[in-house]
Design a protein around this motif. Sequence first.
Motif, PDB file in Angstrom:
ATOM      1  N   VAL A 157      38.716  39.182  29.269  1.00 53.09           N
ATOM      2  CA  VAL A 157      39.715  39.947  30.024  1.00 53.09           C
ATOM      3  C   VAL A 157      39.014  41.119  30.684  1.00 53.09           C
ATOM      4  CG1 VAL A 157      41.671  41.530  29.790  1.00 53.09           C
ATOM      5  CG2 VAL A 157      41.774  39.289  28.708  1.00 53.09           C
ATOM      6  N   VAL A 158      39.192  41.256  32.001  1.00 53.58           N
ATOM      7  CA  VAL A 158      38.662  42.410  32.736  1.00 53.58           C
ATOM      8  C   VAL A 158      39.856  43.294  33.077  1.00 53.58           C
ATOM      9  CG1 VAL A 158      37.425  43.159  34.804  1.00 53.58           C
ATOM     10  CG2 VAL A 158      36.791  40.991  33.697  1.00 53.58           C
ATOM     11  N   ILE A 159      39.779  44.563  32.677  1.00 56.87           N
ATOM     12  CA  ILE A 159      40.901  45.474  32.929  1.00 56.87           C
ATOM     13  C   ILE A 159      40.585  46.330  34.150  1.00 56.87           C
ATOM     14  CG2 ILE A 159      42.427  47.235  31.938  1.00 56.87           C
ATOM     15  CD1 ILE A 159      41.322  46.446  29.160  1.00 56.87           C
ATOM     16  N   GLY A 160      41.356  46.165  35.223  1.00 56.74           N
ATOM     17  CA  GLY A 160      41.175  46.968  36.441  1.00 56.74           C
ATOM     18  C   GLY A 160      40.765  46.105  37.621  1.00 56.74           C
ATOM     19  N   GLY A 161      41.529  46.175  38.693  1.00 61.52           N
ATOM     20  CA  GLY A 161      41.263  45.357  39.883  1.00 61.52           C
ATOM     21  C   GLY A 161      40.757  46.175  41.043  1.00 61.52           C
ATOM     22  N   GLY A 162      39.869  47.157  40.763  1.00 64.09           N
ATOM     23  CA  GLY A 162      39.154  47.868  41.833  1.00 64.09           C
ATOM     24  C   GLY A 162      37.869  47.126  42.131  1.00 64.09           C
ATOM     25  N   VAL A 163      36.977  47.767  42.903  1.00 65.34           N
ATOM     26  CA  VAL A 163      35.745  47.085  43.290  1.00 65.34           C
ATOM     27  C   VAL A 163      34.922  46.689  42.061  1.00 65.34           C
ATOM     28  CG1 VAL A 163      34.233  49.139  43.576  1.00 65.34           C
ATOM     29  CG2 VAL A 163      33.918  47.124  45.035  1.00 65.34           C
ATOM     30  N   ILE A 164      34.997  47.499  41.002  1.00 67.08           N
ATOM     31  CA  ILE A 164      34.172  47.220  39.822  1.00 67.08           C
ATOM     32  C   ILE A 164      34.725  46.024  39.038  1.00 67.08           C
ATOM     33  CG2 ILE A 164      33.330  48.212  37.634  1.00 67.08           C
ATOM     34  CD1 ILE A 164      31.964  49.326  40.215  1.00 67.08           C
ATOM     35  N   GLY A 165      36.029  46.041  38.732  1.00 64.91           N
ATOM     36  CA  GLY A 165      36.609  44.928  37.986  1.00 64.91           C
ATOM     37  C   GLY A 165      36.497  43.618  38.767  1.00 64.91           C
ATOM     38  N   LEU A 166      36.760  43.675  40.070  1.00 63.73           N
ATOM     39  CA  LEU A 166      36.690  42.463  40.897  1.00 63.73           C
ATOM     40  C   LEU A 166      35.264  41.904  40.930  1.00 63.73           C
ATOM     41  CD1 LEU A 166      38.969  43.578  43.869  1.00 63.73           C
ATOM     42  CD2 LEU A 166      39.356  41.550  42.452  1.00 63.73           C
ATOM     43  N   THR A 167      34.292  42.792  41.087  1.00 63.99           N
ATOM     44  CA  THR A 167      32.900  42.318  41.171  1.00 63.99           C
ATOM     45  C   THR A 167      32.451  41.717  39.842  1.00 63.99           C
ATOM     46  OG1 THR A 167      32.495  44.068  42.762  1.00 63.99           O
ATOM     47  CG2 THR A 167      30.558  42.970  41.898  1.00 63.99           C
ATOM     48  N   ILE A 168      32.882  42.330  38.750  1.00 59.39           N
ATOM     49  CA  ILE A 168      32.523  41.779  37.432  1.00 59.39           C
ATOM     50  C   ILE A 168      33.193  40.419  37.216  1.00 59.39           C
ATOM     51  CG2 ILE A 168      32.775  42.115  34.928  1.00 59.39           C
ATOM     52  CD1 ILE A 168      32.505  45.171  35.505  1.00 59.39           C
ATOM     53  N   ALA A 169      34.472  40.322  37.557  1.00 63.37           N
ATOM     54  CA  ALA A 169      35.188  39.040  37.369  1.00 63.37           C
ATOM     55  C   ALA A 169      34.509  37.945  38.187  1.00 63.37           C
ATOM     56  CB  ALA A 169      36.652  39.201  37.778  1.00 63.37           C
ATOM     57  N   ARG A 170      34.121  38.286  39.417  1.00 66.00           N
ATOM     58  CA  ARG A 170      33.443  37.294  40.267  1.00 66.00           C
ATOM     59  C   ARG A 170      32.096  36.887  39.657  1.00 66.00           C
ATOM     60  NH1 ARG A 170      29.603  38.018  44.239  1.00 66.00           N
ATOM     61  NH2 ARG A 170      29.433  36.291  45.749  1.00 66.00           N
ATOM     62  N   ALA A 171      31.325  37.909  39.208  1.00 63.31           N
ATOM     63  CA  ALA A 171      29.995  37.619  38.647  1.00 63.31           C
ATOM     64  C   ALA A 171      30.113  36.753  37.391  1.00 63.31           C
ATOM     65  CB  ALA A 171      29.270  38.923  38.340  1.00 63.31           C
ATOM     66  N   LEU A 172      31.141  37.002  36.567  1.00 60.08           N
ATOM     67  CA  LEU A 172      31.338  36.178  35.364  1.00 60.08           C
ATOM     68  C   LEU A 172      31.642  34.737  35.752  1.00 60.08           C
ATOM     69  CD1 LEU A 172      33.506  38.646  33.228  1.00 60.08           C
ATOM     70  CD2 LEU A 172      31.275  37.709  32.549  1.00 60.08           C
ATOM     71  N   ALA A 173      32.538  34.570  36.738  1.00 50.59           N
ATOM     72  CA  ALA A 173      32.905  33.210  37.166  1.00 50.59           C
ATOM     73  C   ALA A 173      31.676  32.502  37.743  1.00 50.59           C
ATOM     74  CB  ALA A 173      34.038  33.275  38.181  1.00 50.59           C
TER      75      ALA A 173
END
Length: 362
Positions: free
Chosen positions: A11-27
């Motif tokens: 679970v990534v908490i926060g949909g700013g540039v940081i949360g989005l970039t982490i979610a993308r990198a994990l995927a």
Amino acid sequence: MASIKGSADVVVIGGGVIGLTIARALALRGVRDVCLIERGNLGTEASWAAAGMLLPQVEADAQDEFFNLACQSRDLYPDFAAALREETGIDVELDTTGTLYLALTEHDYDEIEKRYEWQTRAGLSVERLSGTEARELEPCISESTLGALRFPKDIQVENRRLLSALANSVKKLGVDIATQTTVGSVMIEGNRVRGVQTSRGPISCLMVVIAAGTWSSFIKTPPQSPIPGIEPVRGQMVCLEAKPQLTRHVIYSPRGYIVPRQDGRLLAGSTSENAGFAKCVTAGGIATILRNALEISPAISDLPVVDTWAGLRPRAAGGLPVLGPCGEIDGLFCATGHYRNGILLAPITGELISKAIVSSQR
Ligand SMILES: Cc1cc2nc3c(=O)[nH]c(=O)nc-3n(C[C@H](O)[C@H](O)[C@H](O)COP(=O)(O)OP(=O)(O)OC[C@H]3O[C@@H](n4cnc5c(N)ncnc54)[C@H](O)[C@@H]3O)c2cc1C
């Protein structure tokens, strides 16, 4: 509202540039079940308010660990932008013209001399210009310019297009996105993460990344993993319209900056205020920004003001980002406190955090 999915791998908490970039990198690293939780809508807080400057060299006084990290992240941008375009068709308008740092007073001049000397000694790309040379390059700048440094590698990105591209990319990569959903606490059993409690019910998971920007320390965690205190630092912006565009470079001074966008907007920033969570634009803030922008370029005087806004930069103690495992709880990671450099640091943050999570799963 549809019911929330009850479990995820991460679970990534926060949909700013940081949360989005982490979610993308994990995927992209093959993590299948990533869930991104955002309290409001994706990319509408600090990451939306930013100016999109990627300037590790402009303000650096020394080649420390932070400087190296920031340069590394900036240098990831061309591939990051190209990959996002390939995945989503969205051009994030990475503009590689470079940045001019002006000396408008004797004191500024001494500062830029010092910067030129250490960066040249360190083998970094920086050019020294006289006032006349700087004005030949960008005729809009003040006639009082005593000299300037040109940083050819310090560039800019259109951060709102970047957020759209990231949101689009994570959806395509199959990240599960829950907006209008607030995480209240991280659930722990023994010494390990077991899930998060949200405003729409619990989600069980073994890994959690806190990327909630300036609100990160409101998320309840156990005492053995306290989230470092994050304070909001308000930044206001003024948007002018310049058609045709006034400058090609980002133009920076020790007091302010102007940033040209491809569509004719010219951003002027910013303020740094300790005003709590009051995300408003003030008369004094706008006056300061315009005074500093006019000092850079009196030519902006006739331009129409078309917009103003404010955002809250997430600042941790010491002003440095907090990246990596959070305290003594297995599975809990922090990626917050990016303060003035979250757009710049997004690609490297995505790489570091996704790598740490994937290697801790092995
Ligand atoms: C005026 C201004 C100019 C700037 N200029 C630049 C620049 O030129 N270059 C640069 O690199 N940086 C710049 N910055 C800094 C940059 O904007 C930030 O460092 C960066 O946006 C931080 O990203 P973030 O994802 O951590 O935070 P945010 O973008 O604020 O995102 C955090 C998200 O978490 C969500 N959230 C919070 N709590 C919860 C919860 N409990 N549950 C679920 N979701 C939650 C919020 O709603 C928000 O969407 C600027 C900032 C400002 C304000």
